[in-house]
Design a protein around this motif. Structure first.
Motif, PDB file in Angstrom:
ATOM      1  N   ILE A  91     -26.999  -9.607 -25.172  1.00 26.37           N
ATOM      2  CA  ILE A  91     -28.233  -9.675 -25.853  1.00 26.37           C
ATOM      3  C   ILE A  91     -29.645  -9.379 -24.803  1.00 26.37           C
ATOM      4  O   ILE A  91     -30.404  -8.482 -25.095  1.00 26.37           O
ATOM      5  CB  ILE A  91     -28.723 -11.159 -26.664  1.00 26.37           C
ATOM      6  N   HIS A  92     -29.411 -10.103 -23.763  1.00 27.42           N
ATOM      7  CA  HIS A  92     -30.622  -9.653 -22.800  1.00 27.42           C
ATOM      8  C   HIS A  92     -30.561  -8.228 -22.366  1.00 27.42           C
ATOM      9  O   HIS A  92     -31.720  -7.890 -21.940  1.00 27.42           O
ATOM     10  CB  HIS A  92     -30.055 -10.610 -21.575  1.00 27.42           C
ATOM     11  N   HIS A  93     -29.477  -7.798 -21.940  1.00 28.36           N
ATOM     12  CA  HIS A  93     -29.433  -6.381 -21.685  1.00 28.36           C
ATOM     13  C   HIS A  93     -30.022  -5.222 -22.703  1.00 28.36           C
ATOM     14  O   HIS A  93     -30.854  -4.466 -22.470  1.00 28.36           O
ATOM     15  CB  HIS A  93     -27.947  -5.816 -21.406  1.00 28.36           C
ATOM     16  N   ILE A  94     -29.677  -5.616 -23.987  1.00 32.18           N
ATOM     17  CA  ILE A  94     -30.136  -4.949 -24.958  1.00 32.18           C
ATOM     18  C   ILE A  94     -31.392  -5.116 -25.230  1.00 32.18           C
ATOM     19  O   ILE A  94     -32.273  -4.084 -25.522  1.00 32.18           O
ATOM     20  CB  ILE A  94     -29.450  -5.086 -26.371  1.00 32.18           C
ATOM     21  N   LEU A  95     -31.887  -6.163 -25.220  1.00 33.50           N
ATOM     22  CA  LEU A  95     -33.510  -6.706 -25.769  1.00 33.50           C
ATOM     23  C   LEU A  95     -34.419  -6.618 -24.582  1.00 33.50           C
ATOM     24  O   LEU A  95     -35.630  -6.554 -24.853  1.00 33.50           O
ATOM     25  CB  LEU A  95     -33.525  -7.930 -26.630  1.00 33.50           C
ATOM     26  N   SER A  96     -34.120  -6.544 -23.485  1.00 34.95           N
ATOM     27  CA  SER A  96     -34.751  -6.743 -22.207  1.00 34.95           C
ATOM     28  C   SER A  96     -34.477  -5.711 -21.298  1.00 34.95           C
ATOM     29  O   SER A  96     -35.303  -5.038 -21.040  1.00 34.95           O
ATOM     30  CB  SER A  96     -34.819  -8.207 -21.582  1.00 34.95           C
ATOM     31  N   ARG A  97     -33.397  -5.883 -20.568  1.00 31.96           N
ATOM     32  CA  ARG A  97     -33.304  -4.899 -19.283  1.00 31.96           C
ATOM     33  C   ARG A  97     -33.198  -3.748 -19.580  1.00 31.96           C
ATOM     34  O   ARG A  97     -33.658  -2.995 -18.741  1.00 31.96           O
ATOM     35  CB  ARG A  97     -31.789  -5.785 -18.417  1.00 31.96           C
ATOM     36  N   ASN A  98     -32.545  -3.122 -20.502  1.00 34.20           N
ATOM     37  CA  ASN A  98     -32.421  -1.787 -21.035  1.00 34.20           C
ATOM     38  C   ASN A  98     -33.175  -1.474 -22.459  1.00 34.20           C
ATOM     39  O   ASN A  98     -32.703  -0.774 -23.173  1.00 34.20           O
ATOM     40  CB  ASN A  98     -30.977  -1.272 -21.162  1.00 34.20           C
ATOM     41  N   PHE A  99     -34.176  -1.999 -22.607  1.00 35.09           N
ATOM     42  CA  PHE A  99     -35.330  -2.074 -23.686  1.00 35.09           C
ATOM     43  C   PHE A  99     -35.466  -0.648 -24.252  1.00 35.09           C
ATOM     44  O   PHE A  99     -35.047  -0.545 -25.401  1.00 35.09           O
ATOM     45  CB  PHE A  99     -36.411  -3.066 -23.747  1.00 35.09           C
ATOM     46  N   SER A 100     -35.569   0.256 -23.560  1.00 34.68           N
ATOM     47  CA  SER A 100     -35.975   1.625 -23.892  1.00 34.68           C
ATOM     48  C   SER A 100     -34.757   2.485 -24.268  1.00 34.68           C
ATOM     49  O   SER A 100     -35.235   3.246 -25.185  1.00 34.68           O
ATOM     50  CB  SER A 100     -36.649   2.313 -22.744  1.00 34.68           C
ATOM     51  N   ASN A 101     -33.690   1.853 -24.141  1.00 31.01           N
ATOM     52  CA  ASN A 101     -32.372   2.554 -24.860  1.00 31.01           C
ATOM     53  C   ASN A 101     -32.099   2.332 -25.940  1.00 31.01           C
ATOM     54  O   ASN A 101     -31.359   2.890 -26.737  1.00 31.01           O
ATOM     55  CB  ASN A 101     -31.050   2.332 -23.840  1.00 31.01           C
ATOM     56  N   TYR A 102     -32.934   1.247 -26.483  1.00 30.06           N
ATOM     57  CA  TYR A 102     -32.418   0.464 -27.942  1.00 30.06           C
ATOM     58  C   TYR A 102     -33.731   0.376 -28.847  1.00 30.06           C
ATOM     59  O   TYR A 102     -34.123  -0.711 -29.025  1.00 30.06           O
ATOM     60  CB  TYR A 102     -31.600  -0.826 -27.552  1.00 30.06           C
ATOM     61  N   PRO A 103     -34.316   1.477 -29.185  1.00 33.87           N
ATOM     62  CA  PRO A 103     -35.233   1.367 -29.997  1.00 33.87           C
ATOM     63  C   PRO A 103     -34.882   1.075 -31.413  1.00 33.87           C
ATOM     64  O   PRO A 103     -33.610   0.948 -31.720  1.00 33.87           O
ATOM     65  CB  PRO A 103     -35.732   2.698 -30.090  1.00 33.87           C
ATOM     66  N   LYS A 104     -36.112   0.891 -32.449  1.00 32.35           N
ATOM     67  CA  LYS A 104     -35.521   0.581 -33.840  1.00 32.35           C
ATOM     68  C   LYS A 104     -34.721   1.771 -34.298  1.00 32.35           C
ATOM     69  O   LYS A 104     -33.716   1.760 -34.989  1.00 32.35           O
ATOM     70  CB  LYS A 104     -36.580   0.486 -34.535  1.00 32.35           C
ATOM     71  N   GLY A 105     -35.264   3.130 -34.108  1.00 27.61           N
ATOM     72  CA  GLY A 105     -34.524   4.377 -34.337  1.00 27.61           C
ATOM     73  C   GLY A 105     -34.830   4.737 -35.684  1.00 27.61           C
ATOM     74  O   GLY A 105     -35.032   4.126 -36.600  1.00 27.61           O
ATOM     75  N   VAL A 106     -34.217   6.068 -36.142  1.00 29.23           N
ATOM     76  CA  VAL A 106     -33.972   6.499 -37.308  1.00 29.23           C
ATOM     77  C   VAL A 106     -33.071   5.675 -38.360  1.00 29.23           C
ATOM     78  O   VAL A 106     -33.457   5.702 -39.699  1.00 29.23           O
ATOM     79  CB  VAL A 106     -33.494   8.130 -37.278  1.00 29.23           C
ATOM     80  N   GLU A 107     -32.042   5.259 -37.826  1.00 24.80           N
ATOM     81  CA  GLU A 107     -31.219   4.659 -38.788  1.00 24.80           C
ATOM     82  C   GLU A 107     -31.770   3.334 -39.371  1.00 24.80           C
ATOM     83  O   GLU A 107     -31.834   3.017 -40.389  1.00 24.80           O
ATOM     84  CB  GLU A 107     -29.800   4.230 -38.126  1.00 24.80           C
ATOM     85  N   PHE A 108     -32.553   2.663 -38.380  1.00 27.08           N
ATOM     86  CA  PHE A 108     -33.257   1.170 -38.796  1.00 27.08           C
ATOM     87  C   PHE A 108     -34.148   1.645 -39.969  1.00 27.08           C
ATOM     88  O   PHE A 108     -34.425   0.958 -40.645  1.00 27.08           O
ATOM     89  CB  PHE A 108     -33.675   0.770 -37.500  1.00 27.08           C
ATOM     90  N   ARG A 109     -34.821   2.653 -39.445  1.00 28.92           N
ATOM     91  CA  ARG A 109     -35.989   3.129 -40.544  1.00 28.92           C
ATOM     92  C   ARG A 109     -35.575   3.479 -41.986  1.00 28.92           C
ATOM     93  O   ARG A 109     -36.341   3.273 -43.063  1.00 28.92           O
ATOM     94  CB  ARG A 109     -36.792   4.298 -40.111  1.00 28.92           C
ATOM     95  N   LYS A 110     -34.342   3.752 -42.139  1.00 26.62           N
ATOM     96  CA  LYS A 110     -33.713   4.325 -43.139  1.00 26.62           C
ATOM     97  C   LYS A 110     -33.517   3.029 -44.058  1.00 26.62           C
ATOM     98  O   LYS A 110     -33.521   2.929 -45.080  1.00 26.62           O
ATOM     99  CB  LYS A 110     -32.478   5.075 -42.962  1.00 26.62           C
ATOM    100  N   ILE A 111     -32.596   1.976 -43.223  1.00 25.74           N
ATOM    101  CA  ILE A 111     -32.347   0.933 -43.784  1.00 25.74           C
ATOM    102  C   ILE A 111     -33.486  -0.002 -44.332  1.00 25.74           C
ATOM    103  O   ILE A 111     -33.872  -0.385 -45.331  1.00 25.74           O
ATOM    104  CB  ILE A 111     -31.532  -0.071 -42.748  1.00 25.74           C
ATOM    105  N   PHE A 112     -34.577  -0.060 -43.539  1.00 22.37           N
ATOM    106  CA  PHE A 112     -35.699  -0.864 -43.752  1.00 22.37           C
ATOM    107  C   PHE A 112     -36.968   0.282 -44.192  1.00 22.37           C
ATOM    108  O   PHE A 112     -37.939  -0.158 -43.882  1.00 22.37           O
ATOM    109  CB  PHE A 112     -36.274  -1.474 -42.595  1.00 22.37           C
ATOM    110  N   ASP A 113     -36.595   1.376 -44.932  1.00 19.20           N
ATOM    111  CA  ASP A 113     -37.621   2.207 -45.151  1.00 19.20           C
ATOM    112  C   ASP A 113     -38.648   1.417 -46.189  1.00 19.20           C
ATOM    113  O   ASP A 113     -40.005   2.031 -46.131  1.00 19.20           O
ATOM    114  CB  ASP A 113     -36.888   3.350 -46.143  1.00 19.20           C
TER     115      ASP A 113
END
Length: 515
Positions: A91-113
């Motif tokens: 969780i810390h790695h994804i949300l903080s340490r390597n934050f730039s590699n884990y954006p909301k992205g296209v798939e998230f925008r599709k789900i939450f269109d």
């Protein structure tokens, strides 16, 4: 012929034995293990479908058994493989340490269109501007006064009259529904200066208010269904997708007139109070300064912006308050101690009701704060988070993730892991949050991600605690809630609401008059 008959008989016996053995072992495996079987062609999808009605508990069972991280294999060619984790290091790695590699992205925008270009749905520069604008508004000199007045207006005009009516009638009612109406009215008044009065005697049906629950349930299924499945449902207007379409319509029918009315007032009424127009003015200015020109019309952008904020203000707070009062019903000593703290810290007399509570006074209610944190630990309102990496990565757990691989962060599971919270992790203990000096104990957000973690940590955290403390203190000190004996579990939704609500009776507390 005898040889043929013997051979056929032997084959039948072998097939029957094989099938019965497979059935026995499969059932035994399901009983002994929560980990889904990876079947040919369909992968682990049958296990997920089988537990779709209890998806949060199922994810918890699997993740606890697999030490916090699990690779889910979907049907062949469906592009539906996922990695689920509740490991704090991940969780810390994804949300903080390597934050730039884990954006909301296209798939998230599709789900939450449905959320469009609002703060929860966007990345990079647009997200930064959204966040900066909203934080500026919340730190405005007049915001605290506006917030305090807004909460008490919602309590005095809506919550108290409705609760008093139910107490006088001595009838069962759904407390979760009351909290959803309360938070919806409050956030609508705060953002748009529009009181929908959904929390009033008779509990009128307000389509926009009810649409939030349908929206949260529908997008949850999009997380765990192949994209083609939910898109087909959307095209056919059936199932959860039909409810989502109806929710979308209800949002627009409510928000567009509110926005237009507010714009008209700003254009033609120069005497309108500054603080009442701050939100709209700030977001109009933000829209005009955006250079990319990809936000659609101003009306659409304002609709997206306010819908995102209303979703956060209505659903998360109401869900937490509902679980809080259910937990209190199971822990009466905690309720008693909170009531004693309110009386002592606010210097109330035995024969005095709680009629008003200032924001500064809420900070004195340390034990109440701890009880709310403990509720958020066990029932984080945003139960899961969805991420997709841009590049190859190796998580601290050693798992490799590929670009465009779906990653599910189970915040709900984290509060139920002994490895994180100890052997008493399933117990409701507000003391867990009280320091030796009597203050609030801080826990790192990657251990307690109820308000997310890293750069996307919820900017409304303080506002949520203020609203929850004022509402909870008012109810605890002035009423006693009797919870009906019922089966309670969270709904299959991105917001951990109660599946069938919380049925309660209410008794007004009579102050003790000293002789």
């Amino acid at each position: 012929m005898d040889v043929l008959e013997f051979t056929l008989s032997l084959l039948i016996i072998i097939m029957c034995f094989t099938c019965s053995t497979w059935w026995y072992l499969s059932n035994r495996w399901w009983k002994l293990s929560s980990v889904p079987t990876n079947w040919p062609l369909v992968g682990m999808l049958p296990g997920l479908v089988r537990n779709a009605h209890r998806v949060h508990e199922y994810a918890t069972d699997v993740l606890v058994e697999t030490k916090g991280t699990f690779e889910f294999h979907g049907p062949v060619l469906a592009n539906f493989n996922m990695l689920a984790t509740s490991d704090p290091a991940n969780i810390h790695h994804i949300l903080s340490r390597n934050f730039s590699n884990y954006p909301k992205g296209v798939e998230f925008r599709k789900i939450f269109d449905i959320l469009g270009n609002g703060i929860f749905n966007v990345d990079s520069k647009l997200w930064e501007i959204h966040r900066k604008t909203t934080m500026f508004l919340m730190h405005h000199a007049k915001f605290q006064t506006l917030l305090e007045r807004n909460i008490w207006d919602a309590i005095e005009d809506g919550l108290r009259p409705v609760l008093d009516a139910f107490a006088e009638q001595d009838t069962l009612f759904d407390l979760q529904d009351i909290f959803q109406r309360f938070t919806f009215d409050a956030i609508s008044k705060l953002l748009l200066d529009q009181d929908p009065k959904s929390l009033s005697i008779g509990l009128p049906h307000v389509p926009c208010e009810k649409a939030f629950s349908d929206f949260a349930g529908a997008v949850m299924y999009r997380h765990f269904l192949p994209e083609g499945c939910w898109k087909l449902q959307k095209w056919l207007r059936i199932g959860k997708e039909k409810k989502l379409i109806q929710a979308w319509e209800a949002f627009e029918q409510y928000l567009y007139p509110c926005i237009s009315r507010k714009q008209e007032e700003l254009m033609h009424n120069s005497t309108i109070k500054d603080e009442e127009s701050t939100f709209l003015n700030a977001y109009i200015k933000m829209y005009n300064q955006w250079e990319n020109g990809d936000l659609g019309t101003l009306q659409t952008f304002l609709r997206d912006t306010f819908l995102n904020l209303m979703f956060a203000g209505r659903d998360t707070t109401s869900a937490t308050l509902t679980w809080f009062f259910w937990l209190l019903s199971r822990n009466p000593l905690v309720e008693k101690r909170i009531r004693e703290e309110i009386q002592q810290q606010l210097h109330l007399k035995d024969d005095e009701n709680l009629k008003f509570l200032k924001i500064e006074e809420t900070r004195k209610l340390v034990y109440l704060h701890g009880a709310l944190c403990e509720t958020l630990r066990l029932f984080p309102p945003v139960a899961i988070e969805h991420k997709i990496p841009l590049e190859f990565d190796i998580l601290p757990s050693g798992h490799r993730v590929n670009p465009n691989m779906r990653i599910i962060l189970s915040f709900y599971t984290m509060g139920r892991m002994e490895s994180i919270w100890g052997k008493d992790c399933l117990e409701f203990k507000p003391e867990r949050w009280i320091s030796e000096r009597g203050g609030i104990k801080h826990e790192p957000s990657f251990k307690f991600p109820a308000f997310n973690a890293g750069p996307r940590t919820c900017i409304g955290k303080e506002m949520a605690f203020i609203q929850m403390k004022i509402a909870a203190a008012t109810i605890i000190y002035n009423y006693h809630i009797q919870v009906k004996d019922q089966v309670i579990f969270p709904s299959a939704s991105v917001i951990a609401q109660m599946k069938h609500g919380l049925k309660v009776r209410l008794i007004k507390r009579v102050p003790v008059v000293s002789n």
